[in-house]
Enzyme design. Structure first.
Site, PDB file in Angstrom:
ATOM      1  N   CYS A  51      16.802  -0.191 -27.095  1.00 28.72           N
ATOM      2  CA  CYS A  51      16.840  -1.364 -26.213  1.00 28.72           C
ATOM      3  C   CYS A  51      15.505  -1.556 -25.500  1.00 28.72           C
ATOM      4  O   CYS A  51      15.229  -0.909 -24.483  1.00 28.72           O
ATOM      5  CB  CYS A  51      17.965  -1.217 -25.194  1.00 28.72           C
ATOM      6  SG  CYS A  51      18.004  -2.553 -24.003  1.00 28.72           S
ATOM      7  N   CYS A 102      15.742  -2.704 -21.914  1.00 29.08           N
ATOM      8  CA  CYS A 102      16.147  -1.672 -20.941  1.00 29.08           C
ATOM      9  C   CYS A 102      14.986  -0.713 -20.668  1.00 29.08           C
ATOM     10  O   CYS A 102      14.777  -0.307 -19.527  1.00 29.08           O
ATOM     11  CB  CYS A 102      17.312  -0.837 -21.466  1.00 29.08           C
ATOM     12  SG  CYS A 102      18.592  -1.753 -22.289  1.00 29.08           S
ATOM     13  N   ASP A 103      14.266  -0.312 -21.704  1.00 33.54           N
ATOM     14  CA  ASP A 103      13.355   0.832 -21.579  1.00 33.54           C
ATOM     15  C   ASP A 103      11.868   0.506 -21.747  1.00 33.54           C
ATOM     16  O   ASP A 103      11.030   1.391 -21.543  1.00 33.54           O
ATOM     17  CB  ASP A 103      13.744   1.905 -22.623  1.00 33.54           C
ATOM     18  CG  ASP A 103      15.178   2.379 -22.419  1.00 33.54           C
ATOM     19  OD1 ASP A 103      15.623   2.389 -21.255  1.00 33.54           O
ATOM     20  OD2 ASP A 103      15.847   2.711 -23.401  1.00 33.54           O
TER      21      ASP A 103
END
Ligand code: NDP
Length: 321
Positions: free
Chosen positions: A137, A140-141
């Site tokens: 992701c 997300c990261d």
């Protein structure tokens, strides 16, 4: 006695399919219950710009779009539950679904809209470094890789989208793809090829993830060229795996007809499953289109079909009385 809730239309899943089913069922006065699951909002909450969902002239953010769908479904009368279903019984009506805290939900009809989840390569290193340099992701990261080199695995829209997004942070992005052509849309490919921070390694696969133990972290992607057999250790701090998705159907396996890849089978042109009164919408039953708009479309179909099913059921019950 443990908590239980009954509805005419029980919806499991909170992506575009689930929320749209809820909007239609609620507007048909069926007072649906929607159980949101582990990732409320579904896959669109881990994407960034959405520019192909009709109705918006400019790109919108995936998480924002899902907040709107949630609010819309709630405003028209859907009862929302933040719970994760851990078991179902589809053998008789009403259908039963049990949440991880023991709450029971029963539905005269059931709409399965549990979507799909990111696929992994199955490498030992991938497992070991997950969350410590390996991710599925970018939204997300990606933030953790400011000014660091990154690799992205895959050649579809997700891989290309993630590679482009990661250029916002990374010093360099290398897309590693097992063939010599991408399957991503042409417009996405053009953006990728033009980007000064992105390189592509063609005909190449990730063989392993190389890293340190303390602190646990990735230092290189071990890449094998499948034509020459040559092995390269590409120095990277992060590896993003974007090789597609698997349907979230474990919960239903053995109780409903699935195809060989685990997608719920539906009758052509409908969302009806092999169980009367159980409908499937969105990515859980769609391995071809997998778009937010098609998920929303099948979500709408499932609610209309559930409404018809209930009307026929009532008519049969009245005739028998
Ligand atoms: P896709 O199935 O489209 O692509 C998966 C990619 O991963 C392919 O390039 C495939 O290679 C590669 N791959 C699969 N398995 C392996 C493996 N074991 N090892 C190495 N490579 C592998 O999945 P996506 O997640 O990219 O997209 C899913 C759907 O979502 C698509 O319909 C896509 O169009 C849609 N989507 C749309 C977006 C948008 O419109 N903005 C954004 C993101 C997704 P190969 O090509 O050789 O098969």
């Amino acid at each position: 006695m443990s908590e239980s809730h009954h509805t005419k239309v029980l919806i499991i899943g909170s992506g575009a399919a689930g929320y749209t089913a809820a909007v239609y069922a609620a507007r048909a006065n069926l007072q649906p219950i929607l159980v949101r699951g582990l990732q409320p909002g579904g896959q669109l909450t881990i994407t960034t710009d959405v520019e192909n969902y009709p109705g918006f002239a400019d790109p919108v953010q995936g998480p924002w779009l899902m907040e709107q769908m949630y609010a819309q479904a709630k405003n028209v009368g859907t009862a929302m539950f933040d719970d994760t279903i851990v078991s179902v019984d589809l053998s008789k009506r009403p259908f039963v679904a049990v949440g991880d805290g023991g709450v029971t939900y029963t539905g005269d009809t059931l709409v399965i809209a549990t979507g799909a989840s990111a696929r992994w390569l199955g490498l030992a290193g991938e497992q070991k470094f997950m969350g410590f340099g390996v991710s599925a992701c970018a939204t997300c990261d990606g933030f953790f890789y400011r000014e660091k080199p990154i690799a992205v695995i895959g050649g579809g829209n997700t891989a290309v989208e993630e590679a482009l997004f990661l250029t916002n942070f990374a010093s360099k992005v290398t897309l590693i793809h097992r063939r010599d052509a991408l399957r991503a849309e042409k417009i996405m490919q053009d953006r990728l090829f033009k980007h000064p921070k992105i390189d592509v390694m063609w005909d190449s696969v990730l063989d392993d993830v190389i890293g340190t133990e303390q602190p646990l972290g990735v230092t290189a992607a071990r890449v094998r060229n499948i034509k020459s057999g040559e092995i390269t250790d590409l120095p990277v701090d992060g590896i993003f795996v974007a090789i597609g998705h698997d349907p979230n159907t474990k919960l239903f396996s053995g109780q409903i007809d699935l195809d060989a890849e685990g997608y719920i089978l539906t009758k052509a042109g409908t969302t009806q499953t092999n169980i009367a009164g159980v409908f499937a919408a969105g990515d859980v039953q769609d391995k071809i289109y997998r778009q937010a708009v098609t998920a929303a479309g099948t979500g709408c179909m499932s609610a209309l079909e559930a409404e018809h099913f209930l009307a026929n059921l009532e008519a049969r019950q009245e005739a028998a009385a």
